[in-house]
Scaffold this motif. Sequence first.
Motif, short mmCIF file in Angstrom:
data_model
loop_
_atom_site.label_atom_id
_atom_site.label_comp_id
_atom_site.label_asym_id
_atom_site.label_seq_id
_atom_site.Cartn_x
_atom_site.Cartn_y
_atom_site.Cartn_z
N HIS A 45 49.35 24.76 32.74
CA HIS A 45 49.46 26.15 32.28
C HIS A 45 48.64 26.36 31.01
O HIS A 45 47.97 27.38 30.86
CB HIS A 45 50.91 26.53 32.03
N ARG A 48 45.00 26.51 31.97
CA ARG A 48 44.70 27.79 32.62
C ARG A 48 44.69 28.92 31.59
O ARG A 48 43.80 29.76 31.60
CB ARG A 48 45.75 28.05 33.70
N ASN A 53 39.99 26.04 33.44
CA ASN A 53 39.62 26.10 34.85
C ASN A 53 38.37 26.93 35.06
O ASN A 53 37.52 26.59 35.87
CB ASN A 53 40.78 26.65 35.69
N GLU A 54 38.22 28.05 34.33
CA GLU A 54 37.03 28.88 34.44
C GLU A 54 35.81 28.13 33.94
O GLU A 54 34.74 28.21 34.53
CB GLU A 54 37.20 30.18 33.65
#
Length: 69
Positions: A45, A48, A53-54
């Motif tokens: 979490h 993210r 993640n991006e």
Amino acid sequence: MFLTAAELRELTGRIQKNAQAEALRHMGIEHKLRPDGSVAVLRAHVERSLGLNEAVKNMKTIEPNWSAL
């Protein structure tokens, strides 16, 4: 799976459990309080929430030019 106590202190900049929970609420990071009062935060979490993640998705893989050999 969960942040360690040291990682939680580094992320929040706080030592006391109540202050850590307040900092996490302010940052919008989901967390749970355990029966002993410690804070549980899922590593996934946090990654993210902070955009890891991006960043990984936007990375391009660079390969050597094997045909040049």
